[in-house]
Design an enzyme around this catalytic site. Structure first.
Site, mmCIF file in Angstrom:
data_model
loop_
_atom_site.group_PDB
_atom_site.id
_atom_site.type_symbol
_atom_site.label_atom_id
_atom_site.label_comp_id
_atom_site.label_asym_id
_atom_site.label_seq_id
_atom_site.Cartn_x
_atom_site.Cartn_y
_atom_site.Cartn_z
ATOM 1 C CB THR A 42 -0.921 0.023 1.239
ATOM 2 O OG1 THR A 42 -0.124 -0.180 2.384
ATOM 3 C CG2 THR A 42 -2.006 -1.036 1.148
ATOM 4 C CB VAL A 44 0.299 5.751 3.355
ATOM 5 C CG1 VAL A 44 0.793 6.468 4.597
ATOM 6 C CG2 VAL A 44 -0.614 6.657 2.534
ATOM 7 C CB CYS A 45 2.256 0.836 4.409
ATOM 8 S SG CYS A 45 0.628 0.894 5.159
ATOM 9 C CB THR A 46 5.385 1.828 0.116
ATOM 10 O OG1 THR A 46 4.544 0.692 -0.139
ATOM 11 C CG2 THR A 46 6.684 1.690 -0.650
ATOM 12 C CG LEU A 49 7.513 -0.295 6.977
ATOM 13 C CD1 LEU A 49 6.160 0.318 7.278
ATOM 14 C CD2 LEU A 49 7.408 -1.777 6.780
#
Ligand code: BEZ
Length: 211
Positions: A42, A44-46, A49
């Site tokens: 996804t 935003v998560c990319t 992290l």
């Protein structure tokens, strides 16, 4: 029951991209950050992290271990990591918990069913070396977190653990701090030899004492 500041961080054993982790044992004497993201692959998560991977040397400097979590499995995490490295221009360098059975997510109340009953919200827990919870943050899926702010909080927590001070709004490492209200005026010269300013009887500042 939901977790609160000062509670013991619940211990758990989990599979991660770096093998099995027993949380308390893995933390050892370090500070720790446990943070959840909604799902692999996804956008935003990319970015989040990738940002944490880039900031890892800053967490290391603060004796702080970082541990991510989502309800996807290890295989999915491992397939996603090259995308994070490619798009965020970094090398991945910390473990991600595979919590497909939601064991850790439920232990830390990271699933908020009225937001999503399928995935975790963006939770952050800062855990001190004595395994107590020092900070809890909850962000919605649509808002990526500011991990510089997490570093700023760690600086404040580590300073205030050692000195009778508090940090003001927007404080940054190196700036003046507030002398704790429990310290009497007459105790200040001995405890804070760098000097102080009495702005109000209840608002007394001093240079950051550990510099
Ligand atoms: C994201 O990481 O981009 C995302 C995840 C879940 C919902 C919305 C955005």
């Amino acid at each position: 029951m939901s977790l609160r500041l000062g509670d013991k961080a619940p211990d758990f054993t989990a599979e991660t991209t770096e093998g099995t982790i027993h949380f308390h044992e893995w933390l050892g004497n370090s500070w720790g950050i446990l943070f959840s993201h909604p799902a692999d692959f996804t956008p935003v998560c990319t970015t989040e992290l990738g940002e944490v991977a880039k900031l890892k040397p800053e967490f290391d400097k603060r004796n702080t271990k970082v541990l991510a979590l989502s309800v996807d499995d290890v295989e999915s995490h491992r397939k996603w990591i090259p995308d994070i490295e490619e798009t965020q221009n970094t090398r991945f360098n910390f473990p991600i918990i595979a919590d497909q059975d939601r064991k850790v997510a439920e232990l830390y109340d990271m699933i908020h069913p009225n937001a999503s009953d399928k995935t975790t919200v963006r939770s952050v827990f800062i855990v001190g070396p004595e395994k107590k919870i020092k900070l809890i943050l909850t962000y919605p899926a649509s808002t990526g977190r500011n991990f510089e702010e997490i570093l700023r909080v760690i600086d404040s927590l580590q300073l205030t653990a050692d000195y009778s001070v508090a940090t003001p709004a927007n404080w940054q490492h190196g700036e003046d701090v507030i002398i704790a209200p429990s310290i009497k005026d007459e105790e200040i010269p001995e405890k804070f030899p760098k000097g102080h300013t009495k702005v109000k009887p209840y608002l007394r500042t001093t240079p950051q004492p550990n510099l």
